[in-house]
Design a protein around this motif. Structure first.
Motif, short mmCIF file in Angstrom:
data_model
loop_
_atom_site.label_atom_id
_atom_site.label_comp_id
_atom_site.label_asym_id
_atom_site.label_seq_id
_atom_site.Cartn_x
_atom_site.Cartn_y
_atom_site.Cartn_z
N ALA A 163 -7.45 11.49 -0.33
CA ALA A 163 -6.96 11.96 0.97
C ALA A 163 -5.46 12.19 1.03
O ALA A 163 -4.97 12.86 1.93
N GLY A 164 -4.69 11.64 0.09
CA GLY A 164 -3.25 11.64 0.25
C GLY A 164 -2.50 12.82 -0.34
O GLY A 164 -1.32 13.00 -0.07
N SER A 186 -10.12 7.47 -0.37
CA SER A 186 -8.86 7.06 -0.96
C SER A 186 -8.98 5.63 -1.45
O SER A 186 -9.81 4.86 -0.95
N ARG A 187 -8.13 5.25 -2.39
CA ARG A 187 -8.05 3.85 -2.80
C ARG A 187 -7.04 3.10 -1.93
O ARG A 187 -6.88 1.89 -2.06
N SER A 188 -6.35 3.85 -1.05
CA SER A 188 -5.35 3.26 -0.17
C SER A 188 -5.86 3.26 1.27
O SER A 188 -6.14 4.32 1.84
N ARG A 189 -5.95 2.08 1.86
CA ARG A 189 -6.39 2.00 3.26
C ARG A 189 -5.34 2.62 4.20
O ARG A 189 -5.70 3.19 5.24
N HIS A 205 -13.33 4.13 1.52
CA HIS A 205 -12.51 3.56 0.46
C HIS A 205 -13.20 3.82 -0.87
O HIS A 205 -14.43 3.90 -0.96
N ASN A 206 -12.41 3.94 -1.93
CA ASN A 206 -12.99 4.19 -3.25
C ASN A 206 -13.90 3.07 -3.73
O ASN A 206 -14.77 3.28 -4.58
N GLU A 207 -13.72 1.86 -3.18
CA GLU A 207 -14.57 0.74 -3.58
C GLU A 207 -15.97 0.83 -2.96
O GLU A 207 -16.90 0.17 -3.43
#
Length: 328
Positions: A163-164, A186-189, A205-207
């Motif tokens: 997303a970033g 994204s891996r960033s919240r 989230h990527n997780e």
């Protein structure tokens, strides 16, 4: 004039001769430029080359001089540089001889640039110089991937991993403008929350297990630029017969694909890169129609270019990184 160059395997700010426009060129005094991931890779591609090259593909400024064969633009016009060189009409793929500004030609990380007058477009009046300076490359890439290749329509759902990135922020805005539903990952919240502020509908989230999380959603289109890390996961959430557009590979270039699953699923896979002048014109019309403002994460001076490159390389940004050439 001051410019940021790659020379003898070094990245430095140095004095360069001011360019003299040819008969078909304009001289643009640049106000702002945009940093792209491409600028991180060019020094490796030029390893061992001694001659200086001004980096940079994106930029915006004011026309200062015009050659005698120049048409439709004049001194004083506020313009955006089109970094897509030699690709005028929309086509399935770029024509022979197509290049991107910033290698092998001198680019936009300088106080001035001389360029073919056909490579400049009128700056949308509602944009700041920083917004205009970061628009063309990412905006054009997003427009072609979403509309020309992806054929997105109102009411459809597009899935965008990562997303970033600058392109992702344009993808979100363009898709929402025409009434599509947007899912981002994204891996960033923090970046997911920032994507929410752009009206992204579903944040993952990527997780998360994307397939489980989206079991009640119908994904019509996937636009992926990450490569091996997300390719199969993205394909797994796409509906049967759906469309997938790939325009980059920020992880690994090579992916493994189960061909039997692919052809039984009747998936459609498209490659995309940058776009034509015709598409740039359409993208700028979209920006003006919806009064869209590019997301500028941070602005650096020309002297702070090394810090800007580090910031991009570390993936700190959400949206675009601008270079203010008025404070060089």
């Amino acid at each position: 004039m001051k410019a940021f160059v790659h020379e003898r395997d070094e990245l430095i700010v140095k004095e360069m001769e001011e360019p003299i426009p040819k008969a078909n060129e304009v001289l643009v005094k640049l106000k702002a430029a945009g940093l792209n991931r491409r600028d991180l890779y060019i020094p490796q591609r030029r390893k061992g080359v001694e001659s200086p090259l001004i980096l940079g593909s994106d930029g915006a400024g004011v026309i200062e001089k015009v050659g005698e064969e120049v048409q439709r633009v004049q001194v004083g016009d506020e313009v955006i540089i089109n970094p897509s060189l030699g690709w005028f009409d929309n086509s399935d793929a770029p024509p022979a001889g197509y290049e991107i500004l910033g290698m092998p030609d001198h680019g936009t990380f300088a106080e001035k640039i001389a360029i073919d007058y056909r490579q400049v477009k009128k700056k949308p009046a509602h944009l700041t110089w920083q917004e205009a300076g970061v628009l063309a490359l990412s905006g054009l890439t997003a427009y072609r991937a979403l509309f020309t290749k992806g054929q997105i329509k109102a009411g459809e759902t597009v899935f965008i991993p990562g997303a970033g990135s600058g392109v992702a922020t344009f993808l979100i805005a363009f898709a929402k403008n025409i009434g599509a539903k947007v899912i981002v990952t994204s891996r960033s919240r923090e970046k997911l929350e920032q994507a929410k502020s752009l009206s992204a509908d579903i944040l993952l989230h990527n997780e998360n297990d994307w397939k489980v999380a989206l079991k009640s959603e119908t994904v019509d289109l996937v636009i992926d630029s990450i490569g091996r890390a997300t390719f199969q996961r993205s394909l797994d959430v796409l509906k049967k017969g759906g469309r997938m557009v790939v325009f980059g590979a920020t992880t690994e270039d090579t992916v493994t694909i189960n061909l039997r699953e692919f052809f039984y699923g009747q998936y459609q896979l498209f490659g995309s890169t940058m776009g034509s002048r015709q598409e740039l014109t359409a993208m700028l019309a979209h920006v003006e129609q919806y009064q869209l403002h590019p997301v500028v994460d941070k602005t650096f001076s020309l002297q702070a270019m090394p810090e800007a490159l580090d910031y991009l390389n570390d993936n700190h940004q959400f949206g675009k990184i601008a270079i203010d050439l008025s404070i060089s």
